[in-house]
Design a protein around this motif. Structure first.
Motif, short mmCIF file in Angstrom:
data_model
loop_
_atom_site.label_atom_id
_atom_site.label_comp_id
_atom_site.label_asym_id
_atom_site.label_seq_id
_atom_site.Cartn_x
_atom_site.Cartn_y
_atom_site.Cartn_z
N GLY A 87 57.23 60.57 116.26
CA GLY A 87 57.30 60.00 114.92
C GLY A 87 57.96 60.95 113.95
N PHE A 88 58.03 60.53 112.72
CA PHE A 88 58.66 61.33 111.68
C PHE A 88 57.61 62.09 110.88
CE2 PHE A 88 61.79 58.02 112.50
CZ PHE A 88 62.92 58.81 112.70
N VAL A 89 58.03 63.25 110.37
CA VAL A 89 57.18 64.09 109.52
C VAL A 89 57.34 63.60 108.09
CG1 VAL A 89 56.71 66.45 108.75
CG2 VAL A 89 57.54 66.04 111.08
N GLU A 90 56.23 63.34 107.43
CA GLU A 90 56.27 62.89 106.04
C GLU A 90 56.42 64.08 105.10
OE1 GLU A 90 52.88 60.39 105.32
OE2 GLU A 90 53.58 58.88 106.75
N LEU A 91 56.95 63.81 103.91
CA LEU A 91 57.17 64.85 102.90
C LEU A 91 55.88 65.61 102.63
CD1 LEU A 91 59.28 66.03 100.96
CD2 LEU A 91 58.49 64.36 99.27
N GLY A 92 55.93 66.92 102.71
CA GLY A 92 54.77 67.76 102.43
C GLY A 92 53.82 67.93 103.60
N GLU A 93 54.14 67.34 104.73
CA GLU A 93 53.26 67.37 105.91
C GLU A 93 53.73 68.45 106.87
OE1 GLU A 93 51.45 63.61 108.26
OE2 GLU A 93 53.62 63.76 108.34
N THR A 94 52.79 69.16 107.50
CA THR A 94 53.17 70.12 108.54
C THR A 94 53.42 69.35 109.83
OG1 THR A 94 50.92 70.47 109.37
CG2 THR A 94 51.65 71.89 107.54
N TYR A 95 54.08 70.00 110.78
CA TYR A 95 54.32 69.35 112.07
C TYR A 95 53.00 69.02 112.76
CZ TYR A 95 59.24 70.50 111.60
OH TYR A 95 60.53 70.57 111.16
N GLU A 96 52.04 69.92 112.65
CA GLU A 96 50.73 69.69 113.27
C GLU A 96 50.01 68.50 112.63
OE1 GLU A 96 52.03 73.87 113.89
OE2 GLU A 96 51.89 72.60 112.13
N GLU A 97 50.10 68.38 111.32
CA GLU A 97 49.50 67.23 110.64
C GLU A 97 50.20 65.93 111.04
OE1 GLU A 97 48.08 69.49 106.52
OE2 GLU A 97 50.08 68.60 106.63
N ALA A 98 51.51 66.00 111.21
CA ALA A 98 52.27 64.81 111.64
C ALA A 98 51.83 64.37 113.04
CB ALA A 98 53.77 65.10 111.62
N VAL A 99 51.60 65.32 113.93
CA VAL A 99 51.14 64.98 115.28
C VAL A 99 49.81 64.25 115.19
CG1 VAL A 99 50.24 65.94 117.44
CG2 VAL A 99 52.39 66.80 116.50
N ALA A 100 48.86 64.81 114.47
CA ALA A 100 47.53 64.20 114.36
C ALA A 100 47.63 62.80 113.77
CB ALA A 100 46.61 65.08 113.53
N ARG A 101 48.43 62.63 112.71
CA ARG A 101 48.57 61.33 112.06
C ARG A 101 49.24 60.32 112.98
NH1 ARG A 101 52.77 59.28 110.21
NH2 ARG A 101 53.88 61.25 109.92
N GLU A 102 50.35 60.69 113.61
CA GLU A 102 51.06 59.77 114.49
C GLU A 102 50.21 59.35 115.68
OE1 GLU A 102 53.85 58.11 114.32
OE2 GLU A 102 54.72 59.01 112.53
N VAL A 103 49.49 60.29 116.28
CA VAL A 103 48.62 59.96 117.41
C VAL A 103 47.58 58.93 116.99
CG1 VAL A 103 46.85 60.86 118.98
CG2 VAL A 103 49.00 62.11 118.67
N CYS A 104 46.96 59.15 115.84
CA CYS A 104 45.94 58.22 115.35
C CYS A 104 46.55 56.86 115.01
CB CYS A 104 45.21 58.81 114.16
SG CYS A 104 43.78 57.84 113.65
N GLU A 105 47.70 56.85 114.34
CA GLU A 105 48.34 55.59 113.97
C GLU A 105 48.75 54.78 115.19
OE1 GLU A 105 50.41 56.98 109.74
OE2 GLU A 105 51.70 56.41 111.41
#
Length: 90
Positions: A50-68
């Motif tokens: 997935g894509f990294v949102e503005l202000g998000e770390t790569y690690e936060e993007a992983v957690a968010r995308e996995v959950c979504e």
């Protein structure tokens, strides 16, 4: 095929959107989380991306995308950055 017009002379380069691809393993390390998508042929499973949102770390993007994408909640602090690739996505 999606075609985009060539940029005008002197125009700034197209924006690059940071993205992630994640191999999520089980706590025991013996399994990996794969997902299927309506976009893919039946039986094809892939790792998550997935894509990294503005202000998000790569690690936060992983957690968010996995959950979504799967509903699986990633343990806090467990995503680990491994490396990068030199070509853009998509």
């Amino acid at each position: 095929t999606l075609l985009t017009p060539a940029p005008a002379a002197g125009a700034p380069p197209a924006a690059s959107h940071p993205s992630i691809i994640a191999a999520v393993s089980s706590r025991c390390g013996e399994k990996i989380l794969l997902a299927n998508s309506a976009r893919h042929p039946p039986g094809l499973h892939t790792v998550l991306a997935g894509f990294v949102e503005l202000g998000e770390t790569y690690e936060e993007a992983v957690a968010r995308e996995v959950c979504e994408e799967t509903g699986v909640v990633v343990d806090g602090g467990s995503p680990t950055y491994v490396g990068s690739q030199p070509w853009p996505f998509p």
